[in-house]
Design an enzyme around this catalytic site. Structure first.
Site, PDB file in Angstrom:
ATOM      1  N   GLU A 140      37.158  12.709  60.430  1.00  0.00           N
ATOM      2  CA  GLU A 140      36.370  12.681  59.195  1.00  0.00           C
ATOM      3  C   GLU A 140      36.890  13.617  58.100  1.00  0.00           C
ATOM      4  OE1 GLU A 140      32.059  12.249  59.551  1.00  0.00           O
ATOM      5  OE2 GLU A 140      32.244  12.218  61.730  1.00  0.00           O
ATOM      6  N   ASP A 148      26.812  11.530  55.876  1.00  0.00           N
ATOM      7  CA  ASP A 148      26.335  11.197  57.212  1.00  0.00           C
ATOM      8  C   ASP A 148      26.740   9.768  57.548  1.00  0.00           C
ATOM      9  OD1 ASP A 148      24.185  10.242  59.282  1.00  0.00           O
ATOM     10  OD2 ASP A 148      23.984  12.415  59.219  1.00  0.00           O
ATOM     11  N   HIS A 189      16.266  19.855  61.028  1.00  0.00           N
ATOM     12  CA  HIS A 189      15.395  19.251  62.032  1.00  0.00           C
ATOM     13  C   HIS A 189      15.067  20.263  63.131  1.00  0.00           C
ATOM     14  CE1 HIS A 189      16.816  14.892  61.069  1.00  0.00           C
ATOM     15  NE2 HIS A 189      15.669  15.170  60.477  1.00  0.00           N
ATOM     16  N   TYR A 190      13.856  20.136  63.652  1.00  0.00           N
ATOM     17  CA  TYR A 190      13.501  20.851  64.869  1.00  0.00           C
ATOM     18  C   TYR A 190      12.525  19.964  65.652  1.00  0.00           C
ATOM     19  CZ  TYR A 190      12.856  24.650  68.114  1.00  0.00           C
ATOM     20  OH  TYR A 190      12.877  25.420  69.257  1.00  0.00           O
ATOM     21  N   PRO A 198      16.490  19.632  66.803  1.00  0.00           N
ATOM     22  CA  PRO A 198      17.606  18.862  66.264  1.00  0.00           C
ATOM     23  C   PRO A 198      18.198  17.930  67.322  1.00  0.00           C
ATOM     24  CG  PRO A 198      18.334  21.054  66.864  1.00  0.00           C
ATOM     25  CD  PRO A 198      16.844  21.020  67.112  1.00  0.00           C
ATOM     26  N   HIS A 200      22.900  22.840  61.421  1.00  0.00           N
ATOM     27  CA  HIS A 200      23.358  21.987  60.332  1.00  0.00           C
ATOM     28  C   HIS A 200      22.167  21.646  59.451  1.00  0.00           C
ATOM     29  CE1 HIS A 200      21.958  19.408  63.596  1.00  0.00           C
ATOM     30  NE2 HIS A 200      21.682  18.477  62.697  1.00  0.00           N
ATOM     31  N   LEU A 201      22.456  21.256  58.224  1.00  0.00           N
ATOM     32  CA  LEU A 201      21.422  20.888  57.267  1.00  0.00           C
ATOM     33  C   LEU A 201      21.647  19.472  56.778  1.00  0.00           C
ATOM     34  CD1 LEU A 201      21.406  24.182  55.170  1.00  0.00           C
ATOM     35  CD2 LEU A 201      19.528  23.380  56.619  1.00  0.00           C
ATOM     36  N   HIS A 202      20.561  18.757  56.572  1.00  0.00           N
ATOM     37  CA  HIS A 202      20.611  17.420  56.002  1.00  0.00           C
ATOM     38  C   HIS A 202      20.294  17.523  54.516  1.00  0.00           C
ATOM     39  CE1 HIS A 202      20.541  15.643  60.093  1.00  0.00           C
ATOM     40  NE2 HIS A 202      19.800  16.718  60.349  1.00  0.00           N
TER      41      HIS A 202
END
Length: 316
Positions: free
Chosen positions: A152, A172, A236-237, A239, A245-247
């Site tokens: 990627e 993503d 997320h939790y 995750p 990581h962050l979205h």
């Protein structure tokens, strides 16, 4: 008077598009404004559901009646494609997970949701050992492939190579990389000592604020027409994988359960939460009680929370 189907179809075919009124990326509905013979008209277009009858799915899975398939990206066992069906309007995003494990099968199987309360004690005694277990046996190889430029690398939007405060921002695999209303990116930290939001501490606040600003700035510079206040950044939790990581997604995108309360924790709220904690710079979210949702078929529910009573202690 009976309806003349041919006349109604002819009326539809005279529809002349003016502009998009609204779209819903979750339900795949778009509302169009136009005219029919100089009179305003609205056309609501909706992608229909997949035919899930056995014979149809057998044909689909064996023959894949898709005249054109293009690879978006591949990382380890995850493959993302755009497939075109029988017309230019029939594009389908396909994600192939191969080979799939029992964990994947559970994750993508319909489950009843359960609300759980995770006290600091439950986290330290039961959840944290589970997290450490799930970080082993190559489960994070696809993350490290990204950070080590093995996959990627052509997709990276922006990166900071610092070993402590650095990150990689990239689209993503859930996003087709074309529809801005469903824009979905992910920022993966370079540091490997933060598994989830539970490891965030008060001392991380300046870094998190900077991270949020840089992510929003990079997205706005990469994709025209989107502004900082049109971007949601959250963690997320629990995750899906235990490397922090962050979205970062378009605020107009309906991500379903992934953006629901009890799953998504907005970065701004996490920062405020940390700032409000008493104590020194080492105090953090490991010391707070969290309420969130879990799938009833998930391994964490089965192994940890199913056997916990209302007093927050494991049953004997």
């Amino acid at each position: 008077m009976p309806i003349n189907a041919a006349e109604e179809e002819a009326k539809l075919r005279k529809f002349s598009f003016t502009r998009v009124l609204n779209q819903d990326t979750k339900t795949k509905v778009v509302n169009l404004l136009g005219e029919i013979e100089s009179t305003p008209a609205i056309l609501i277009a909706e992608k229909t559901a997949f035919n899930i009858t056995g014979t149809h799915l057998t044909k689909f899975s064996h023959d894949l009646h898709l005249p054109k398939v293009s690879l978006i990206d591949r990382n380890d066992i995850y493959h993302s494609f755009l497939a075109t069906q029988n017309s230019e309007y029939g594009e389908v995003r396909l994600t192939l997970i191969f080979p799939a494990t029992e964990t994947h099968i559970r994750k993508y199987t319909h489950q009843e949701l359960r609300v759980v309360v995770e006290t600091p004690e439950i986290y330290r005694e039961l959840v944290k050992p589970y997290v450490e277990e799930k970080r082993g046996n190559g489960r994070l190889d696809w993350v490290y492939n990204i950070l080590e430029y093995k996959s990627e690398k052509e997709s990276v939007i922006v990166e900071d190579t610092d070993d402590v405060e650095g990150f990689m921002l990239l689209p993503d695999l859930k996003w087709d990389r074309k529809t801005m209303a469903s824009m979905y990116t992910m920022a993966i930290l370079r540091r490997r000592d933060i598994t989830s939001l539970r490891d965030l501490k008060k001392k991380h606040v300046p870094w998190l604020k900077s991270l949020g600003r840089r992510i929003a700035k990079a997205i706005c510079e990469k994709y025209s027409g989107i502004e900082p206040d049109q971007i949601q950044i959250y963690a997320h939790y629990q995750p899906s994988y235990y490397h922090f990581h962050l979205h970062a997604v378009s605020v107009s995108h309906d991500g379903g359960l992934g953006q629901a309360a009890g799953k998504a924790f907005l970065l701004g709220n996490l920062i405020s939460w940390l700032e409000s904690l008493g104590g020194d710079e080492e105090v953090g979210l490991e010391d707070v009680e969290l309420t969130y949702s879990l799938g009833g078929g998930s391994e964490l529910w089965q192994r940890v929370f199913k056997g916990i009573n209302g007093k927050g202690k494991a049953e004997e």
